[in-house]
Design a protein around this motif. Structure first.
Motif, PDB file in Angstrom:
ATOM      1  N   ALA A 195      54.145  23.672 135.410  1.00 38.72           N
ATOM      2  CA  ALA A 195      53.734  22.482 135.044  1.00 38.72           C
ATOM      3  C   ALA A 195      54.597  22.026 133.980  1.00 38.72           C
ATOM      4  CB  ALA A 195      52.151  22.761 134.266  1.00 38.72           C
ATOM      5  N   SER A 196      55.340  22.618 133.424  1.00 39.96           N
ATOM      6  CA  SER A 196      56.365  22.222 132.362  1.00 39.96           C
ATOM      7  C   SER A 196      57.510  21.349 132.906  1.00 39.96           C
ATOM      8  CB  SER A 196      57.145  23.203 131.379  1.00 39.96           C
ATOM      9  OG  SER A 196      57.846  24.028 132.154  1.00 39.96           O
ATOM     10  N   LEU A 197      57.558  21.750 134.286  1.00 41.71           N
ATOM     11  CA  LEU A 197      58.728  20.859 134.762  1.00 41.71           C
ATOM     12  C   LEU A 197      58.421  19.385 135.474  1.00 41.71           C
ATOM     13  CD1 LEU A 197      59.990  23.970 137.017  1.00 41.71           C
ATOM     14  CD2 LEU A 197      60.908  23.331 134.857  1.00 41.71           C
ATOM     15  N   THR A 198      57.327  19.165 135.455  1.00 33.80           N
ATOM     16  CA  THR A 198      56.929  17.786 135.867  1.00 33.80           C
ATOM     17  C   THR A 198      55.822  17.170 135.030  1.00 33.80           C
ATOM     18  OG1 THR A 198      56.045  16.178 137.698  1.00 33.80           O
ATOM     19  CG2 THR A 198      55.513  18.806 137.636  1.00 33.80           C
ATOM     20  N   GLU A 199      55.742  15.681 134.901  1.00 28.53           N
ATOM     21  CA  GLU A 199      54.632  15.369 134.382  1.00 28.53           C
ATOM     22  C   GLU A 199      53.685  15.096 135.303  1.00 28.53           C
ATOM     23  OE1 GLU A 199      55.813  11.315 132.944  1.00 28.53           O
ATOM     24  OE2 GLU A 199      56.975  12.308 131.124  1.00 28.53           O
ATOM     25  N   ARG A 200      53.880  15.126 136.355  1.00 28.01           N
ATOM     26  CA  ARG A 200      52.749  14.826 137.433  1.00 28.01           C
ATOM     27  C   ARG A 200      51.812  16.006 137.812  1.00 28.01           C
ATOM     28  NH1 ARG A 200      52.706  10.073 139.807  1.00 28.01           N
ATOM     29  NH2 ARG A 200      54.570   8.416 139.236  1.00 28.01           N
ATOM     30  N   ARG A 201      50.515  16.009 137.819  1.00 23.59           N
ATOM     31  CA  ARG A 201      49.609  17.016 137.942  1.00 23.59           C
ATOM     32  C   ARG A 201      49.830  17.730 139.541  1.00 23.59           C
ATOM     33  NH1 ARG A 201      44.084  15.262 135.609  1.00 23.59           N
ATOM     34  NH2 ARG A 201      45.063  13.089 136.332  1.00 23.59           N
ATOM     35  N   ALA A 202      49.752  16.613 140.316  1.00 23.30           N
ATOM     36  CA  ALA A 202      49.836  16.941 141.536  1.00 23.30           C
ATOM     37  C   ALA A 202      50.988  17.637 142.094  1.00 23.30           C
ATOM     38  CB  ALA A 202      49.558  15.588 142.612  1.00 23.30           C
ATOM     39  N   VAL A 203      52.226  17.212 141.746  1.00 22.98           N
ATOM     40  CA  VAL A 203      53.472  17.773 142.074  1.00 22.98           C
ATOM     41  C   VAL A 203      53.321  19.216 141.336  1.00 22.98           C
ATOM     42  CG1 VAL A 203      56.022  17.760 141.580  1.00 22.98           C
ATOM     43  CG2 VAL A 203      54.559  15.792 142.150  1.00 22.98           C
ATOM     44  N   TYR A 280      60.098  22.837 126.429  1.00 26.80           N
ATOM     45  CA  TYR A 280      59.147  22.334 125.602  1.00 26.80           C
ATOM     46  C   TYR A 280      60.107  22.067 124.427  1.00 26.80           C
ATOM     47  CZ  TYR A 280      54.875  21.049 127.676  1.00 26.80           C
ATOM     48  OH  TYR A 280      54.008  20.382 128.261  1.00 26.80           O
ATOM     49  N   HIS A 281      60.975  22.957 124.020  1.00 28.58           N
ATOM     50  CA  HIS A 281      61.927  22.911 122.901  1.00 28.58           C
ATOM     51  C   HIS A 281      63.053  21.659 123.129  1.00 28.58           C
ATOM     52  CE1 HIS A 281      60.883  25.670 119.690  1.00 28.58           C
ATOM     53  NE2 HIS A 281      60.192  26.058 120.507  1.00 28.58           N
ATOM     54  N   ARG A 282      63.218  21.433 124.288  1.00 29.18           N
ATOM     55  CA  ARG A 282      64.196  20.486 124.946  1.00 29.18           C
ATOM     56  C   ARG A 282      63.436  19.137 125.076  1.00 29.18           C
ATOM     57  NH1 ARG A 282      66.670  21.498 129.633  1.00 29.18           N
ATOM     58  NH2 ARG A 282      65.514  23.547 129.994  1.00 29.18           N
ATOM     59  N   LEU A 283      62.336  19.226 124.879  1.00 31.74           N
ATOM     60  CA  LEU A 283      61.815  17.701 124.989  1.00 31.74           C
ATOM     61  C   LEU A 283      61.961  16.862 123.836  1.00 31.74           C
ATOM     62  CD1 LEU A 283      58.146  18.055 126.538  1.00 31.74           C
ATOM     63  CD2 LEU A 283      59.990  16.943 127.581  1.00 31.74           C
ATOM     64  N   ARG A 284      62.510  15.706 124.140  1.00 31.34           N
ATOM     65  CA  ARG A 284      62.449  14.691 122.944  1.00 31.34           C
ATOM     66  C   ARG A 284      61.255  13.923 122.737  1.00 31.34           C
ATOM     67  NH1 ARG A 284      66.798  10.440 124.116  1.00 31.34           N
ATOM     68  NH2 ARG A 284      68.403  12.104 124.107  1.00 31.34           N
ATOM     69  N   ILE A 285      60.499  13.948 121.742  1.00 28.29           N
ATOM     70  CA  ILE A 285      59.514  13.252 121.332  1.00 28.29           C
ATOM     71  C   ILE A 285      59.470  11.996 120.833  1.00 28.29           C
ATOM     72  CG2 ILE A 285      57.290  13.568 120.018  1.00 28.29           C
ATOM     73  CD1 ILE A 285      57.687  15.593 122.175  1.00 28.29           C
TER      74      ILE A 285
END
Lengths: 287, 300
Positions: A195-203, A280-285
């Motif tokens: 789930a951390s690899l995509t924003e889309r639930r279905a994917v 999550y540590h590489r995500l830019r907020i």
């Protein structure tokens, strides 16, 4: 004359206690667990998760019913009811479906709808946010990995077909709890990592199912044509269940030593956890 | 809050290049064009990333080392959409209050109060996704207010709002800063909304603070006089030009360039000599646009 009146309390300052990071983690974990089960949401959001949970309990109810209705001699003679470790064979599809739903539901919407930025503007950090998500997913998955065998144990015990004596009951209970948590931990890590690899639930859901099924089919096929049995350690769809067989003292389906199964399960759990944390540590907020 | 010599680099890009400023009580505008470094400043206040240089102190703490304690007392309204659409407004605001540390019962009550405050009391049980853009902005504001922050950070809060919604949002922000006693940082690239809403302003350009201070102090940089007359504006202007003043006329208003004191005496004498009625003689104040342009940044 009516006593009814409108009271405008207005906005008040708050100088009471604040619960800090612990309160934040607790609230987020609870909110996420409810969300994963579709609670406080629409009927359609509840349908699949609650159906998966329900399906996982059906065999337990059937077996308890059989134990209650059939003569004791027939039940005690064996062969009619499965062992506790074998129970997972009846519900593995429901578990896979549930795992594929829960992780993505807990993680993806926060990124897709940018709620993550609001969470990180609270006492939560990236790590405590992920801790809250793990604390939400493990017990929710335990609804299908731990709950059904527990129901079976309690039901069979009341039907007079349970373990012999209190000591044996506790032993089975400990095996059920350990086995359920092993499966929950491994699948929590895998589903959250996917789930951390995509924003889309279905994917993400499709990805979880793909990982679990492809690892099973591919490794089984390779072993069947003569590859080393240890290749099965890559089969994340099966090795948690194989380890559960060993927890119950059974031989299992492969000759792989138990210690290697433990290491493989830990490696999958820790590895998937590392992928999750790294993402999550590489995500830019915000800039 | 106080920032001294803040530097923040994003790879090869310098987002902040030694910015120093203070934010006091009331509503403070953080004004600058896109890319000036406004959102980076908000991120540093929230402790989301450490500065590469300089220091920042928020509520007496360093957000880079005491981030959780600082953020517990901050409210943040991000620029973009940031709400789960299938959650009811009240559930969302209550949950975010709990995440900011409020006990459950208190969070429930305050979520309702905050939603009433922003004008969504009747709508509080609607899913956020069914609300208009303006209503969703208000839900974000309620979520940032419900836990009673000491400092509220608003990032472009009027983005996407129609003129009426924008007016209402600015009035609400003004009320939060004055009546509720919550200090507000309003980040915006819209000069006019900062001028109308804020008590003080920090103007950023290319990662540096080019002007800062109270609105009164910033506006005091104007020079000359504004003179309103009953009639005979051109006559008075002619007389003043004869006396050596540069004068421009706009209807019944004259703008007299130069020193205010000497100009006022000259205007008084000239008006008396010409028997022209004076309605107003006032020192001319600079607009925020004057300050912005003088600071070397193009007006937005």
């Amino acid at each position: 004359m009516s006593d009814a009146r409108i009271v405008d309390r207005g906005y008040r300052r708050y100088d009471g206690p604040r619960l800090g990071v612990r309160g934040a983690v607790r609230s987020l974990a609870w909110h996420s667990a409810l969300r994963a089960l579709g609670l406080r949401r629409t009927f359609w959001a509840k349908l699949l998760p609650l159906a998966s949970v329900g399906i996982a309990y059906v065999p337990a109810l059937v077996f308890v019913g059989i134990a209650a209705l059939l003569p004791d001699q027939l039940v005690q003679g064996g062969g009619v009811l499965p062992g506790y470790a074998d129970y997972y064979g009846f519900i593995s599809a429901a578990i896979v479906l549930f795992v594929a739903l829960v992780g993505p539901e807990v993680l993806c919407p926060d990124r897709r709808h940018r709620m993550l930025g609001l969470y990180l503007a609270s006492p939560l950090t990236r790590d405590s946010y992920l801790v809250a998500k793990v604390l939400a997913v493990v017990p929710v998955l335990a609804l299908v990995t731990l709950g059904p065998p527990l129901l079976l144990l309690v039901g069979l015990t009341f039907a007079g077909a349970g373990p012999e004596g209190f000591g044996e009951f506790l032993t089975v209970l400990a095996r059920i709890v350990t086995g359920g948590l092993v499966i929950s931990a491994a699948y929590t890590a895998v589903s959250l990592a996917a789930a951390s690899l995509t924003e889309r639930r279905a994917v993400a859901s499709a990805g979880v199912i793909l990982v679990l099924l492809v690892s099973t089919v591919a490794t089984s096929a390779l072993v069947a044509v003569g590859a080393d049995e240890r290749l099965l350690l890559l089969n994340v769809g099966a090795i948690p269940f194989e380890l559960v067989q060993r927890i119950y003292g059974q031989a299992g389906r492969t000759p792989i030593p138990t210690a290697e199964l433990v290491v493989a399960n830990l490696a999958w759990t820790v590895g998937a956890g590392a992928v999750l944390r790294s993402r999550y540590h590489r995500l830019r907020i915000t800039r | 809050m106080r920032a001294t010599g803040l530097v923040k680099l994003w790879g090869a890009t310098t987002a902040l290049a030694g910015a120093s400023f203070e934010v006091g009580s009331g509503v403070t505008g953080l004004l600058g064009s896109n890319g000036a470094g406004k959102t980076t400043v908000l991120g540093l206040i929230l402790g989301l990333h450490p500065p590469d240089g300089g220091t920042i102190e928020v509520l007496g703490l360093d957000p880079a080392t005491a981030g959780a304690r600082v953020r517990e007392r901050l409210g943040y309204v991000p620029e973009h959409e940031a709400l789960a659409p299938d959650v009811r407004a009240h559930d969302l605001v209550r949950h975010l209050s709990e995440v900011h540390g409020l006990p459950s019962r208190e969070a429930t009550a305050r979520a309702s109060d905050a939603l009433w405050l922003v004008g969504l009391g009747e709508e509080r049980h609607r899913p956020v996704g069914t609300m208009s853009t303006g209503q969703r902005q208000r839900v974000k504001l309620a979520a940032a207010l419900a836990h009673d922050p000491a400092l509220l950070l608003l990032d472009e809060p009027t983005n996407g709002l129609d003129p009426m919604q924008r007016e209402e949002m600015l009035a609400l922000i003004r009320r939060i800063g004055s009546e509720l006693g919550i200090d507000v940082v309003l980040s915006s690239h819209l000069l006019e909304e900062v001028e109308r809403t804020c008590d003080a302003t920090v103007i950023l350009a290319a990662g540096q603070v080019v002007a800062s201070g109270s609105m009164d102090a910033l506006r005091s940089g104007g020079s000359g006089l504004v003179v309103d007359v009953d009639g005979g504006a051109e006559l008075l202007a002619g007389r003043l030009r004869t006396d050596g003043f540069a004068v421009s006329v706009d209807g019944l208003r004259l703008v007299v360039e130069g020193a205010a004191d000497a100009g006022a005496d000259a205007v008084r004498d000239a008006a008396a000599a010409q028997r022209i009625g004076l309605r107003r003689v006032q020192a001319r104040t600079a607009t925020l646009e004057d300050v912005f342009l003088a600071a070397g940044d193009g007006a937005p």
